[in-house]
Motif scaffolding. Structure first.
Motif, PDB file in Angstrom:
ATOM      1  N   PHE B 601     -23.012  44.097  -4.505  1.00 55.68           N
ATOM      2  CA  PHE B 601     -23.841  43.831  -5.674  1.00 55.68           C
ATOM      3  C   PHE B 601     -24.372  42.407  -5.628  1.00 55.68           C
ATOM      4  CE2 PHE B 601     -24.731  42.651 -10.006  1.00 55.68           C
ATOM      5  CZ  PHE B 601     -25.298  43.789 -10.564  1.00 55.68           C
ATOM      6  N   GLN B 602     -25.689  42.271  -5.731  1.00 56.27           N
ATOM      7  CA  GLN B 602     -26.254  40.924  -5.698  1.00 56.27           C
ATOM      8  C   GLN B 602     -27.233  40.743  -6.852  1.00 56.27           C
ATOM      9  OE1 GLN B 602     -25.579  38.053  -3.796  1.00 56.27           O
ATOM     10  NE2 GLN B 602     -26.820  37.353  -5.516  1.00 56.27           N
ATOM     11  N   PRO B 603     -26.824  40.002  -7.907  1.00 60.74           N
ATOM     12  CA  PRO B 603     -27.767  39.755  -9.007  1.00 60.74           C
ATOM     13  C   PRO B 603     -28.945  38.925  -8.507  1.00 60.74           C
ATOM     14  CG  PRO B 603     -25.532  39.099  -9.590  1.00 60.74           C
ATOM     15  CD  PRO B 603     -25.542  39.346  -8.132  1.00 60.74           C
ATOM     16  N   ASN B 604     -29.991  38.933  -9.256  1.00 62.28           N
ATOM     17  CA  ASN B 604     -31.177  38.158  -8.896  1.00 62.28           C
ATOM     18  C   ASN B 604     -31.093  36.766  -9.518  1.00 62.28           C
ATOM     19  OD1 ASN B 604     -33.653  37.090  -8.493  1.00 62.28           O
ATOM     20  ND2 ASN B 604     -34.817  38.890  -9.154  1.00 62.28           N
ATOM     21  N   TYR B 605     -31.014  35.762  -8.642  1.00 62.94           N
ATOM     22  CA  TYR B 605     -30.870  34.387  -9.135  1.00 62.94           C
ATOM     23  C   TYR B 605     -32.115  33.582  -8.877  1.00 62.94           C
ATOM     24  CZ  TYR B 605     -25.981  35.381 -10.006  1.00 62.94           C
ATOM     25  OH  TYR B 605     -24.831  35.919 -10.508  1.00 62.94           O
ATOM     26  N   LYS B 606     -33.274  34.166  -9.129  1.00 60.56           N
ATOM     27  CA  LYS B 606     -34.499  33.477  -8.723  1.00 60.56           C
ATOM     28  C   LYS B 606     -34.705  32.178  -9.481  1.00 60.56           C
ATOM     29  CE  LYS B 606     -37.928  36.030 -11.517  1.00 60.56           C
ATOM     30  NZ  LYS B 606     -37.068  36.982 -12.272  1.00 60.56           N
ATOM     31  N   HIS B 607     -34.206  32.082 -10.712  1.00 62.17           N
ATOM     32  CA  HIS B 607     -34.458  30.818 -11.406  1.00 62.17           C
ATOM     33  C   HIS B 607     -33.599  29.682 -10.835  1.00 62.17           C
ATOM     34  CE1 HIS B 607     -30.875  31.538 -13.965  1.00 62.17           C
ATOM     35  NE2 HIS B 607     -30.911  30.225 -14.129  1.00 62.17           N
ATOM     36  N   TYR B 608     -32.396  30.037 -10.302  1.00 66.69           N
ATOM     37  CA  TYR B 608     -31.615  29.018  -9.591  1.00 66.69           C
ATOM     38  C   TYR B 608     -32.322  28.587  -8.315  1.00 66.69           C
ATOM     39  CZ  TYR B 608     -27.350  29.318 -12.438  1.00 66.69           C
ATOM     40  OH  TYR B 608     -26.443  29.212 -13.432  1.00 66.69           O
ATOM     41  N   ASP B 609     -32.828  29.580  -7.591  1.00 67.88           N
ATOM     42  CA  ASP B 609     -33.519  29.275  -6.331  1.00 67.88           C
ATOM     43  C   ASP B 609     -34.740  28.404  -6.585  1.00 67.88           C
ATOM     44  OD1 ASP B 609     -31.619  30.847  -5.225  1.00 67.88           O
ATOM     45  OD2 ASP B 609     -32.886  32.650  -5.089  1.00 67.88           O
ATOM     46  N   GLU B 610     -35.422  28.732  -7.688  1.00 65.78           N
ATOM     47  CA  GLU B 610     -36.613  27.946  -8.056  1.00 65.78           C
ATOM     48  C   GLU B 610     -36.234  26.492  -8.322  1.00 65.78           C
ATOM     49  OE1 GLU B 610     -40.380  27.196  -8.427  1.00 65.78           O
ATOM     50  OE2 GLU B 610     -39.568  29.151  -7.804  1.00 65.78           O
ATOM     51  N   LYS B 611     -35.141  26.344  -9.072  1.00 65.01           N
ATOM     52  CA  LYS B 611     -34.640  25.017  -9.417  1.00 65.01           C
ATOM     53  C   LYS B 611     -34.299  24.235  -8.143  1.00 65.01           C
ATOM     54  CE  LYS B 611     -31.237  23.357 -12.770  1.00 65.01           C
ATOM     55  NZ  LYS B 611     -30.011  23.771 -13.459  1.00 65.01           N
ATOM     56  N   GLN B 612     -33.603  24.915  -7.222  1.00 59.35           N
ATOM     57  CA  GLN B 612     -33.208  24.294  -5.962  1.00 59.35           C
ATOM     58  C   GLN B 612     -34.435  23.827  -5.186  1.00 59.35           C
ATOM     59  OE1 GLN B 612     -29.714  24.153  -4.915  1.00 59.35           O
ATOM     60  NE2 GLN B 612     -30.620  22.590  -3.630  1.00 59.35           N
ATOM     61  N   ARG B 613     -35.458  24.675  -5.132  1.00 60.73           N
ATOM     62  CA  ARG B 613     -36.669  24.329  -4.393  1.00 60.73           C
ATOM     63  C   ARG B 613     -37.300  23.062  -4.973  1.00 60.73           C
ATOM     64  NH1 ARG B 613     -37.765  29.579  -3.417  1.00 60.73           N
ATOM     65  NH2 ARG B 613     -38.790  29.900  -5.417  1.00 60.73           N
ATOM     66  N   LYS B 614     -37.408  23.047  -6.307  1.00 62.33           N
ATOM     67  CA  LYS B 614     -38.015  21.885  -6.966  1.00 62.33           C
ATOM     68  C   LYS B 614     -37.205  20.616  -6.677  1.00 62.33           C
ATOM     69  CE  LYS B 614     -40.422  23.746 -10.994  1.00 62.33           C
ATOM     70  NZ  LYS B 614     -40.115  24.181 -12.354  1.00 62.33           N
ATOM     71  N   TYR B 615     -35.882  20.773  -6.798  1.00 62.89           N
ATOM     72  CA  TYR B 615     -34.987  19.627  -6.605  1.00 62.89           C
ATOM     73  C   TYR B 615     -35.121  19.085  -5.191  1.00 62.89           C
ATOM     74  CZ  TYR B 615     -30.575  17.041  -6.347  1.00 62.89           C
ATOM     75  OH  TYR B 615     -29.638  16.085  -6.179  1.00 62.89           O
ATOM     76  N   ASP B 616     -35.100  20.011  -4.228  1.00 58.85           N
ATOM     77  CA  ASP B 616     -35.187  19.587  -2.829  1.00 58.85           C
ATOM     78  C   ASP B 616     -36.496  18.877  -2.555  1.00 58.85           C
ATOM     79  OD1 ASP B 616     -32.716  20.539  -2.338  1.00 58.85           O
ATOM     80  OD2 ASP B 616     -33.378  22.434  -1.423  1.00 58.85           O
TER      81      ASP B 616
END
Lengths: 479, 626
Positions: B601-616
């Protein structure tokens, strides 16, 4: 001459022993034995061979004590006249040895003043002290000798300066200084006290010039000399006026001209000195000339100390600067002195006990068995032990002086005084160095410091004095 | 005349000799008798105080298995001044210390700035390395005893915390007087909470050194030395096996699992996901590992289990029901209609389709939103309070008594309080103009409600105990002590009587065993009780949560699972909780296909990924500027 020789021989050993000064002999022996104990404390290492192994420094020193005492007996059995006879050859031999060390010797601690013979180091200067003392005695005991006659004074100066020159060339200034001890002897022999004033004055000026600025020194000297002159002549008001005038002129010069305070004072003093000298000459009040001359001398000398100083070797500069407290570097130049003072200071009244001194045991005091051997007494036997050792030296020195007074002939007297003076200077400089009242100079503590040639040389030096003193009722030595 | 003059001079010279003697003796007197300073300096010269570090205490799990082990290692220190002038075998040293030439030279250069102080060259030298170093006789280099941590199961990163060097900031504060620069201190987790027990007591030894820096023996035969005291061994309440299992299931998911033994308050499992391998926080790579975790926007170092403020969602309906029953505004038999939700004014609180009307038991089992809107509204608008504001105030007191909105007083590092909205809060937010409709979203655990997963697990324990809890704790035994802190033995009662728990527990049982949202949690013969929650949130899919305990009578485990953006409570939270219960109560997993489903089971964490991209991107920009 032959008959005298026979008399002394017929008197035999017993008579000789009876006339030997036992006090001096006893003091000598005590100091040597204390020295052996100190070296034992400095070098005893339980992990290193048996107690009697010759690898220990103290065992080596004991061997040297035995050699020294054997030589002492030989010296005491010799005819007194031999010393008079051998003064010249010994002196010449000594000078040659010094020259040989200068050209072919071995360099130790920057001084080219050593011979190495089969693993043993010998410093000819130790023996040159004996030769020079004998030579001084010989020259000054001449019938027609008068120390205050300029040619005779030159003769004496020559005897001292010749070895001194070579020693300075060897870069062994500390040992050279020892020959300055003869000034002590010359005083006893009647050298005018006016020679000593400038010498003491120069030494004081030299030290003071590092601590205070020239302006302070000159102002102090000006006040001192004016005061002296005022008291001497009684004209206090006049001198006060004079002093005020000079200082006022100096102040005005400093304020109104671009000259510095120092230069202003120099000019004011210079003008005042010239005027005073003129007055003194005109009125023939020679009393005034002395302070004026000394002041002018100071004016010339103080500015040159910098120049003199800059010609010193780096380590000598550092030693002087550390000594006068201008450089505080407990890990560098000051390290030895600092550690030695800690050792002595921590000894307290009764000391930490034999072989219990932590500064000694854990190697914080460098050269502890040679130049800094006094630290062992100070740390392990405390003020009590240090007091006794210093007292023993003083007693020996005073005894030698008294022996000198007792001997009828000037030869014996001059010699005894020379020995006393050499011992005094060594003790003053060596002990003074360990307690921080003298700059560091590598000269040993007589009879105590580890080292064969030093012990033998001091033994001979003292034994000759004792032998010269013995049977003073004999016919005179010049026969 | 001449003789006479000579005698005068003899006497003058005698005075000179005595004067010189007097000067020397006076100086000696001043130094040896008057001045005490030399004594101290002589002692300072030879004495060196050496700190003896104790072994740090270890941590066991509840079954005696090592969670944290200690191993001996050494810091390599250098005193620049003591380095041999002629140099040393750099190559050999580099091999022993496993350092590059540049690294070594850099450290030596740093050490040269304070040549007398012992400066750290490198840490974590093994015992073998120390032997090699000692054999090599590198003068100027010596070692300092340290304890490094080891984690046999590599679990419980956030839970256990780590050990790190004390910071300059800490050193300046008085409560850290015990420490000196370079000392290690427990940071976060158990390491921090039990620091004073784990660290032990430092010892001191006085050694005599000679001027060459060689040891010459101990001072005063060691009479003044103080032996170090080993840190205490702690026994944790954690079940390592269960913890590892839960961490595996939570891998890739963001959220938390907390399981408590209701009869004691002992925490059996505490997972904050994402977690990290605690070994990463030990050794020479520590700082780079730490930095990379710091930059991770999923915040692996953030202990969600005790700090995160999650909306409890429908699991909170249990509390609402209990309060209503206690206040008498609700009877177990009350039935309320649900028309796909609850309409009030122009707004509507939606619900999922189920049969209607329902009584309390079925409303719990089916998790009907409308039912609990009625329950909550009836409670706070009851005439006996005078007004809604007072009603909310009473409601607040009840909620606090369940451990919400405040710290429970656990032994967990950095425990958060969560948030329960108060009348004052609404006064501020709505200028004093608000009514029951404003606060209605609280009825189903939405809106302003914020709970930590620990508080939710504690709620499960309360319901399991029918009305009380023990303060959850992580350490159950301390070596050398008879008991742990008194506060962990005290029962804390809620304001709800135990009799009122009966219908609620019944509803939870029905939800699992008869018909309801928690059917997946059914385990034969174990009488599992549970309540699902599906918490809406503005960031993405609903959070999936499940609150459960088992068995119904004499419960052994109470558990709360929270998976961010996991969807319906039944989707992921229920299976995870159920599998943990199954493993804990039966020691086996009989539903491998369910486990498979959970693991995949893998929930969708796109808002975390988005945050990570911006931060990086921002970091890169900053780096480029520099």
């Amino acid at each position: 001459m032959i008959s005298d020789y026979n008399i002394s021989r017929h008197k035999g050993g017993n008579a000789l022993f009876g006339s030997i000064d036992k006090v001096a002999l006893g003091l000598y022996a005590l100091i040597v034995i204390i020295g052996v104990f100190c070296i034992t404390s400095a070098s005893y290492d339980p992990d290193n061979g048996s107690i009697f192994s010759l690898s220990h420094n103290y065992m080596k020193q004991i061997v040297w004590v035995v050699i020294s005492w054997t030589m002492a007996i030989v010296v005491l059995l010799l005819d007194r006249r031999l010393f008079h006879m051998f003064a010249y050859p010994a002196y010449i031999l000594g000078i040659m040895a010094l020259l040989a060390a200068l050209f072919f010797g071995r360099e130790v601690n920057g001084a080219k003043a050593w011979f190495e013979l089969g693993g043993m180091r010998i410093q000819p200067v130790e023996f040159v002290k004996i030769a020079t003392a004998l030579m001084m005695a010989r020259v000054m005991s001449d019938y027609v000798f008068n120390i205050n006659r300029i040619t005779d004074l030159f003769k004496v100066a020559g005897v001292i300066l010749l070895p001194l020159g070579i020693i300075v060339l060897q870069n062994d200034t500390g040992s050279g200084l020892v020959l300055g001890a003869f000034l002590f002897v010359l005083y006893r022999e009647g050298l005018s006290k006016y020679i000593y004033f400038p010498i003491i004055f120069t030494i004081v000026l030299f030290v003071v010039s590092f601590i205070f600025s020239p302006v302070v020194i000159f102002t102090a000297l000006l006040v001192l000399f004016t005061l002296y002159s005022a008291l001497k002549t009684g004209a206090i008001a006049g001198h006060a006026r004079f002093l005020c005038c000079v200082l006022l002129v100096a102040l005005l010069l400093a304020l109104l001209t671009p000259l510095s305070g120092y230069v202003s004072l120099m000019i004011a003093c210079g003008v005042a000195a010239v005027m005073l000298a003129a007055v003194a000459l005109k009125t023939r009040t020679m009393m005034l000339l002395w302070p004026i001359l000394m002041f002018v001398y100071a004016m010339l000398f103080v500015p040159t100390t910098d120049v003199l100083f800059s010609h010193l070797e780096e380590h000598q500069k550092n030693r002087i600067l550390t000594f006068v407290g201008l450089v505080d570097d407990p890990r560098g130049v000051g390290y030895n002195v600092n550690q030695s003072q800690i050792a002595i200071g921590s000894g307290g009244m009764w000391g930490k006990g034999f072989m219990e001194g932590t500064q000694i045991k854990y190697d914080f005091v460098p050269e502890k068995h040679t130049d800094f051997i006094f630290c062992i007494v100070g740390e392990e036997q405390g003020f009590f032990g240090a007091f006794i050792v210093v007292a023993l030296y003083l007693a020996l020195i005073l005894r030698l002086m008294r022996m000198g007074e007792r001997i009828k002939e000037p030869f014996g007297r001059v010699y005894c005084y020379s020995v006393a003076a050499i011992l005094l200077l060594h003790v003053l400089v060596n002990v003074g160095m360990t307690i921080g009242i003298m700059p560091v100079m590598g000269i040993p503590l007589p009879l105590m410091s580890y080292g064969g040639s030093s012990l033998v040389a001091f033994t001979l030096l003292i034994m000759i004095a004792i032998r010269l003193d013995a049977s003073t009722s004999d016919n005179d030595i010049y026969a | 005349m001449y003789q006479n003059e000579g005698y005068v001079r003899y006497r003058i010279l005698r005075i000179v000799v005595l004067g010189i003697g007097a000067v020397i003796l006076m100086r000696l007197f001043a130094m040896q008798i008057l001045d005490d300073g030399y004594d101290e300096r002589a002692t300072q010269n030879m004495l060196r105080t050496e700190v003896e570090y104790p072994m740090r205490g270890e941590v066991l799990d509840r079954n005696g298995e090592y969670l944290v082990k200690s191993r001996v290692c050494y810091d390599v220190m250098v005193v620049y001044r003591e380095l041999p002038k002629e140099g040393f075998d750099t190559l050999r040293l580099m091999t022993i210390l496993d350092m590059s030439k540049e690294g070594l030279m850099k450290r030596l250069k740093e050490a040269s700035r304070s040549p007398r102080a012992a400066t750290l060259v490198v840490g974590y030298l093994s015992q073998e390395g120390k032997l090699l170093l000692d054999e090599g006789g590198f003068s100027g280099f010596h070692t300092r005893f340290r304890t490094a941590r080891e984690y046999p199961r590599k679990i419980g990163g956030n839970l256990l915390g780590y050990v790190s060097e004390i910071t300059q900031g800490q050193l300046q504060r008085s409560e850290y007087d015990y420490y000196e620069a370079g000392d290690y201190i427990g940071t976060q987790g158990v390491e921090s909470a039990y620091e004073t027990l784990l660290r032990g007591e430092k010892g001191v030894s006085y050694r005599i050194y000679d001027s060459h820096g060689a040891v010459q023996g101990s001072y005063n035969d060691g009479a003044d030395d103080v032996q170090p005291v080993k840190g205490a061994q702690l026994t944790s309440t954690i079940d390592a096996c269960l913890q590892e299992f839960a961490e595996q299931m939570m891998e890739g998911k963001i959220g938390s699992v907390v399981a408590i033994e209701p009869s004691t308050g002992e925490i059996l499992v505490m997972v904050s996901s994402p977690t990290y391998n605690p070994d990463l926080m030990v050794g020479r790579a520590r700082s780079s590992n730490y930095a990379s975790m710091l930059h991770d926007q999923r915040q692996p170092q953030f202990n969600r289990a005790v700090k995160a403020k999650y909306p409890p969602g429908s699991t909170f309906k249990l509390v609402q029901g209990l309060i209503g029953l206690q206040e008498g505004t609700l009877r177990p038999g009350d039935r309320y209609p649900c028309n796909n939700g609850y309409t009030y004014g122009t707004r509507k609180m939606g619900c999922h389709p189920h049969k209607s009307p329902l009584d309390l038991r079925d409303a719990v089992a089916q998790s009907c939103n409308a039912y609990f809107c009625y329950v909550f509204k009836d409670m706070i608008t009851n005439a006996k309070y005078g007004n809604v504001k007072e009603g909310v105030r009473v409601w607040n007191d009840y909620v606090y008594s369940f451990g919400f909105g405040r710290r429970l007083g656990t032994d967990l590092y950095g425990e958060g309080a969560g948030y329960v909205p108060t009348p004052e809060y609404y006064d501020r937010g709505y200028n004093g103009r608000w009514n029951w409709g404003t606060v209605l979203s609280c009825s189903i655990g939405q809106g302003e409600m914020g709970c930590t997963p620990l508080q939710m697990a504690n709620l499960a324990a309360i319901v399991a105990n029918r009305g009380y809890y023990y303060v959850p704790h992580l350490i159950k035994k301390i070596e050398g002590r008879d008991s742990i802190d008194r506060r962990f033995y005290e029962r804390h009662y809620t304001m709800v009587d135990s009799v009122n728990f009966v219908p609620i527990v019944d509803g939870m049982w029905r939800s699992v065993n008869v018909s309801g949202t928690s059917r997946t949690a059914y385990l034969e013969g174990l009488d599992v009780c549970g309540k699902t929650g599906t918490a809406q949130n503005p960031l993405g899919a609903d959070h999936s949560t499940f609150l459960s305990f088992a068995p119904k009578d004499n419960p052994k485990i109470a558990i709360s699972v929270y998976v961010e953006h996991g969807g319906f409570g039944s989707a992921i939270a229920v299976p995870i909780a159920s599998l943990i219960e199954e493993l804990y109560l039966t020691d086996t997993i009989r539903r491998p296909e369910l486990l498979e489903r959970v693991l995949n089971f893998q929930p969708n964490y796109k808002h975390y990924d988005e945050k990570q991209r911006k931060y990086d991107a921002e970091r890169q920009k900053k780096n480029e500027k520099r």
